[in-house]
Scaffold this active site. Structure first.
Site: not given
Ligand code: PBG
Length: 325
Positions: A201, A254
């Site tokens: 992330k 992400k």
């Protein structure tokens, strides 16, 4: 002519030919629908509020979210991912894992209503519940204390599993978060509850509209002390490897579209299902582009989702999940 021209265009001569020679598909099975639950909305009746920066995305009270979930089940979307917006916040995010916090409460209703036909995933992070908006408990210097935060995550995971949540998705990028959650689940006989780790992330400006929706922007500083810098290519595989060692069942990358290379890296390295999160900013750009008539938003959305699948994603979390089929 020195050599024969290779006729690639023969593969493109008709719609049927183009379909026959395609090998990437997008199905309802590939999609996960995010649902925002807001404790601040009135409890009786249907209440939802559109997120300013994300046209078409709403935060819901329980009744309204149930209706949307019903819609997802009808469209054969296999999973939703839940985010909570509490009435009150404090330093340690204590309103997220006590009775009657809205995420576990709603999850129990979902399981009662849809049973095994809908997987309930819950995002697990303190940032929606802390008054300072950071993803963990702060030290006196204002840093996030990694190991104290792990204890909070372990308790959240237990409460979530007790509520019937099928998949816990820690998104705070704390070191050891998967191990802490796995051990809390196993100790409490929740061996069948899975972990979808936000393994890779990035500290991304594409989360802006989400923070508007979830009211979770940090009140000072930023998240660069725990989310990943996008200036490094070596780190993604290492982060995923650690999560695998700690017991993650699914890996996530992400954001999605700006990080297709990373999705592909993970796909090539690991025999694990890889989730990609098409985040709020990616969604918002497409919606606003459509509204400004810069392009056909539905077409751009499809093109983006296909690109994410082509890179190797097994499933995609997208705010457009209900609009595709
Ligand atoms: C919680 C969380 C965030 C998102 C998913 N889980 C916000 C953040 O890290 O700041 C972002 C999702 C999106 O932008 O759609 N930590």
């Amino acid at each position: 002519m020195l050599y024969p021209i290779t006729r690639m265009r023969r593969y493109r001569t008709s719609e049927a030919m183009r379909r026959l020679t395609s090998d990437i598909e997008l199905l309802p099975n590939d999609l996960v629908l995010p649902l925002f639950l807001d404790e601040n909305l009135p409890e009786d009746g249907l209440h939802a509020r559109e997120v300013n920066s994300m046209p078409g995305v709403f935060v819901h009270n329980i009744s309204s979210a149930l209706m949307i979930a019903e819609n997802a089940v009808q469209k054969k979307i296999p999973a939703v991912i839940l985010f909570g917006i509490p009435r009150q916040k404090d330093e340690i995010g204590s309103t997220g894992d006590v009775e009657p916090a809205i995420v576990p409460k709603f999850a129990t209703l979902l399981k009662k209503r849809f049973g095994k036909s809908l997987l309930v995933i819950a995002d697990l992070c303190l940032c929606e519940y802390t008054s300072h908006g950071h993803c963990g408990i702060l030290t006196s210097h204002g840093d996030v204390d990694n190991d104290l935060t792990l204890q909070r995550l372990a308790n959240f995971a237990k409460v979530y599993a007790q509520a019937g949540i099928d998949v816990i998705a820690p998104s705070g990028m704390m070191d050891g978060m998967v191990a802490a959650i796995r051990s809390a689940l196993d100790k409490n006989e929740f061996q069948n509850v899975s972990i979808l780790s936000y393994s890779v992330k990035y500290a991304s400006a594409f989360y802006g509209p989400f923070r508007d929706a979830a009211q979770s922007a940090p009140s000072f500083g930023d998240r660069k002390g725990y989310q990943m810098p996008y200036t490094r290519s070596w780190e993604a595989v290492r982060e995923a490897e650690l999560d695998i060692q700690e017991g993650a069942d699914f890996l996530m990358v992400k954001p999605a579209l700006p990080y297709l290379d990373v999705i592909k890296d993970l796909k090539n390295h690991f025999s694990y299902p890889i989730f990609a999160y098409q985040v709020s900013g990616e969604y918002a750009m497409i919606q606003h582009g459509d509204r400004l008539q810069l392009f056909d938003g539905s077409a751009v959305m499809l093109e983006s989702l296909f690109a994410i699948k082509r890179a190797g994603a097994t499933a995609i979390i997208t705010y457009a999940a209900l609009d595709i089929f």
